[in-house]
Motif scaffolding. Structure first.
Motif, PDB file in Angstrom:
ATOM      1  N   ILE A  23      -9.659  -1.009   2.167  1.00 20.61           N
ATOM      2  CA  ILE A  23      -9.477   0.519   1.150  1.00 20.61           C
ATOM      3  C   ILE A  23     -10.765   0.031   0.393  1.00 20.61           C
ATOM      4  N   ARG A  24     -11.419   0.751  -0.848  1.00 19.65           N
ATOM      5  CA  ARG A  24     -12.308   0.720  -1.585  1.00 19.65           C
ATOM      6  C   ARG A  24     -13.266  -1.014  -1.667  1.00 19.65           C
ATOM      7  N   GLY A  25     -13.803  -0.712  -0.404  1.00 25.36           N
ATOM      8  CA  GLY A  25     -14.645  -2.577  -0.123  1.00 25.36           C
ATOM      9  C   GLY A  25     -13.647  -3.446   0.269  1.00 25.36           C
ATOM     10  N   ILE A  26     -11.935  -3.250  -0.493  1.00 25.34           N
ATOM     11  CA  ILE A  26     -11.254  -4.939  -0.601  1.00 25.34           C
ATOM     12  C   ILE A  26     -10.205  -4.703   1.430  1.00 25.34           C
ATOM     13  N   VAL A  27     -10.779  -5.594   2.186  1.00 28.30           N
ATOM     14  CA  VAL A  27     -10.413  -5.250   3.641  1.00 28.30           C
ATOM     15  C   VAL A  27      -8.505  -5.407   3.563  1.00 28.30           C
ATOM     16  N   VAL A  28      -8.308  -5.068   4.106  1.00 28.56           N
ATOM     17  CA  VAL A  28      -6.684  -5.065   4.729  1.00 28.56           C
ATOM     18  C   VAL A  28      -6.606  -4.668   6.569  1.00 28.56           C
ATOM     19  N   SER A  29      -5.055  -5.519   6.638  1.00 25.46           N
ATOM     20  CA  SER A  29      -4.984  -5.908   7.878  1.00 25.46           C
ATOM     21  C   SER A  29      -3.298  -5.503   7.752  1.00 25.46           C
ATOM     22  N   GLN A  30      -2.948  -7.094   7.202  1.00 22.90           N
ATOM     23  CA  GLN A  30      -1.380  -7.064   7.180  1.00 22.90           C
ATOM     24  C   GLN A  30      -0.904  -6.366   6.022  1.00 22.90           C
ATOM     25  N   VAL A  31       0.291  -5.240   5.364  1.00 17.99           N
ATOM     26  CA  VAL A  31       0.633  -4.599   4.660  1.00 17.99           C
ATOM     27  C   VAL A  31       1.751  -4.015   4.585  1.00 17.99           C
ATOM     28  N   SER A  32       2.195  -3.982   3.378  1.00 17.64           N
ATOM     29  CA  SER A  32       3.563  -3.004   3.385  1.00 17.64           C
ATOM     30  C   SER A  32       3.563  -1.466   2.895  1.00 17.64           C
ATOM     31  N   ILE A  33       4.719  -1.481   3.484  1.00 20.94           N
ATOM     32  CA  ILE A  33       5.137   0.289   2.900  1.00 20.94           C
ATOM     33  C   ILE A  33       6.082   0.701   2.989  1.00 20.94           C
ATOM     34  N   VAL A  34       6.418   1.416   2.072  1.00 23.93           N
ATOM     35  CA  VAL A  34       7.444   1.606   1.469  1.00 23.93           C
ATOM     36  C   VAL A  34       8.436   3.152   1.438  1.00 23.93           C
ATOM     37  N   GLY A  35       9.163   3.737   2.541  1.00 23.21           N
ATOM     38  CA  GLY A  35       8.760   4.788   2.626  1.00 23.21           C
ATOM     39  C   GLY A  35      10.147   6.551   3.680  1.00 23.21           C
ATOM     40  N   TYR A  81       8.169   5.490  14.649  1.00 22.86           N
ATOM     41  CA  TYR A  81       8.034   6.097  13.834  1.00 22.86           C
ATOM     42  C   TYR A  81       7.460   7.089  13.508  1.00 22.86           C
ATOM     43  N   LYS A  82       8.098   7.916  12.434  1.00 20.16           N
ATOM     44  CA  LYS A  82       6.991   8.349  11.252  1.00 20.16           C
ATOM     45  C   LYS A  82       7.458   8.202  10.028  1.00 20.16           C
ATOM     46  N   ILE A  83       7.151   7.448   9.323  1.00 21.10           N
ATOM     47  CA  ILE A  83       6.844   6.770   7.760  1.00 21.10           C
ATOM     48  C   ILE A  83       6.211   8.037   6.320  1.00 21.10           C
ATOM     49  N   ASP A  84       6.637   8.453   6.002  1.00 19.01           N
ATOM     50  CA  ASP A  84       6.439   9.134   5.262  1.00 19.01           C
ATOM     51  C   ASP A  84       7.007   8.440   3.407  1.00 19.01           C
ATOM     52  N   ASP A  85       6.218   8.179   2.605  1.00 14.85           N
ATOM     53  CA  ASP A  85       6.287   8.002   1.302  1.00 14.85           C
ATOM     54  C   ASP A  85       6.330   9.438  -0.244  1.00 14.85           C
ATOM     55  N   MET A  86       5.229  10.143   1.028  1.00 15.40           N
ATOM     56  CA  MET A  86       4.965  11.548  -0.448  1.00 15.40           C
ATOM     57  C   MET A  86       3.508  11.096  -0.425  1.00 15.40           C
ATOM     58  N   THR A  87       2.565  10.115  -0.367  1.00 16.19           N
ATOM     59  CA  THR A  87       1.818  11.020  -0.590  1.00 16.19           C
ATOM     60  C   THR A  87       0.394  11.259  -0.023  1.00 16.19           C
ATOM     61  N   CYS A  91       0.970  -1.131  -0.034  1.00 12.21           N
ATOM     62  CA  CYS A  91      -0.025  -0.007   0.391  1.00 12.21           C
ATOM     63  C   CYS A  91       0.872   1.436  -0.239  1.00 12.21           C
ATOM     64  N   CYS A  92       0.267   2.463  -0.778  1.00 10.31           N
ATOM     65  CA  CYS A  92       0.467   3.592   0.174  1.00 10.31           C
ATOM     66  C   CYS A  92       0.003   4.568   1.473  1.00 10.31           C
ATOM     67  N   VAL A  93       1.085   5.259   1.797  1.00 11.73           N
ATOM     68  CA  VAL A  93      -0.040   5.988   3.103  1.00 11.73           C
ATOM     69  C   VAL A  93      -0.725   6.784   3.286  1.00 11.73           C
ATOM     70  N   ASN A  94      -1.054   7.224   1.996  1.00 14.23           N
ATOM     71  CA  ASN A  94      -2.785   7.717   1.570  1.00 14.23           C
ATOM     72  C   ASN A  94      -3.405   6.424   1.559  1.00 14.23           C
ATOM     73  N   GLU A 145      -6.709   6.995  -9.042  1.00  8.95           N
ATOM     74  CA  GLU A 145      -6.129   8.634  -8.755  1.00  8.95           C
ATOM     75  C   GLU A 145      -4.674   8.026  -7.829  1.00  8.95           C
ATOM     76  N   ASP A 146      -5.370   6.853  -7.096  1.00 13.13           N
ATOM     77  CA  ASP A 146      -4.391   6.647  -6.094  1.00 13.13           C
ATOM     78  C   ASP A 146      -3.047   5.924  -7.037  1.00 13.13           C
ATOM     79  N   ARG A 147      -3.569   5.448  -7.979  1.00 12.31           N
ATOM     80  CA  ARG A 147      -2.562   4.750  -8.754  1.00 12.31           C
ATOM     81  C   ARG A 147      -1.374   5.088  -9.306  1.00 12.31           C
ATOM     82  N   LEU A 148      -2.563   6.512 -10.106  1.00 11.79           N
ATOM     83  CA  LEU A 148      -1.789   7.005 -11.290  1.00 11.79           C
ATOM     84  C   LEU A 148      -0.490   8.258 -10.122  1.00 11.79           C
ATOM     85  N   ASP A 149      -0.689   8.709  -9.381  1.00 12.87           N
ATOM     86  CA  ASP A 149       0.149   9.377  -8.602  1.00 12.87           C
ATOM     87  C   ASP A 149       0.983   8.887  -8.144  1.00 12.87           C
ATOM     88  N   LEU A 150       0.759   7.604  -7.672  1.00 14.66           N
ATOM     89  CA  LEU A 150       2.387   6.965  -7.812  1.00 14.66           C
ATOM     90  C   LEU A 150       3.013   6.806  -8.426  1.00 14.66           C
TER      91      LEU A 150
END
Length: 267
Positions: A72-84, A98-104, A55-58, A201-206
């Protein structure tokens, strides 16, 4: 393998990469093979990692909470990964925050629970480094955070690119699986993608942010070529990359140099 195709032997696989959790009680920095960057394993969370959603942070901060389940848009999420990038690191009596920022979006808080004795011995990872975090999404409608299962410093910025591609691919796959499960036609997706409020829009932004990052990092006088971008972003079509370039050019973030195939950052 599960029916959705996302699980096999307790691991989660998206876009050709996989992550296998450890069931051991590891709770210290452990360098990987070849003297790589240290990895920190949290002591408190013991859940076995199976379906990890990149996922992205946004996406995490805007997820909905219904009956104690994040979606997220009807999709169940629990265990996730992010990079930032780590914007802040604070040591408490029994955890590191920690404060993790991926700029989204604004940074998300990620807590590594260690216990009092381990917390005294541990030194937080430095501010300013890029990390990959595996964690469990926690919190309320107003405040969300990650309970860290594992965190490690990126050895190669290509890992950031891979994560972006995995995030786009994973959510597309999950949406298709959800449509199939609910009997919806997959052909509905293109029209939905035109909706600015859609997850598209999230995908395009990434994608735009990753294209801009690669152009920004290019030291060549003529700038980054579309061919080079396509090589590094092998999971994306040239059409998608050109759409991102057109957007970034229109917004004034990049400009063409020797021809319409090479671009440099305006920053």
């Amino acid at each position: 393998m599960s029916e959705s195709g996302f699980e096999r032997d307790g691991s989660s696989t998206f876009g050709g990469s996989s992550y296998q959790s450890s069931e051991g009680g590891g709770d210290s920095y452990q360098p990987s093979e070849g003297g790589a960057a240290p990895m920190l394993k949290a002591q408190r969370p013991r859940a076995r990692i199976q379906n990890i959603v990149p996922c992205c942070v946004n996406q995490l901060l805007t997820s909905t909470l219904i009956a104690d389940v994040f979606k997220i848009r009807g999709i169940v999420v629990s265990q996730v990964s992010i990079v930032g990038i780590i914007r802040g690191a604070e040591k408490a009596s029994n955890h590191i925050r920690y404060k993790i920022d991926d700029m989204t979006s604004k940074p998300i808080e990620a807590r590594v629970w260690l216990g009092r004795e381990k917390a005294k011995q541990m030194t937080p990872l430095p501010v300013g480094v890029y990390v990959k975090v595996f964690g469990i999404l926690k919190g309320s409608v107003e405040t969300k955070s990650l309970e860290v299962l594992k965190i490690h410093v990126l050895e190669d910025m290509n890992e950031f690119t891979v994560h972006i591609l995995e995030t786009v691919n994973a959510h597309m796959m999950l949406e298709k699986a959800q449509q199939a499960a609910t009997g919806e036609s997959a052909s509905v997706a293109p029209s939905e993608m035109n909706d600015p409020s859609d997850n598209k829009e999230d995908r395009l932004d990434l994608i735009r942010k990753e294209v801009l990052r690669l152009i920004l990092e290019c030291p060549l006088q003529e700038g980054k070529s579309i061919h080079e971008l396509q090589t590094q972003l092998s999971g994306l079509s040239v059409e998608v990359i050109k759409q991102a370039i057109d957007y970034l050019t229109f917004e004034g973030h990049i400009y063409p140099t020797v021809d319409r195939e090479h671009f440099k950052s305006a920053d």
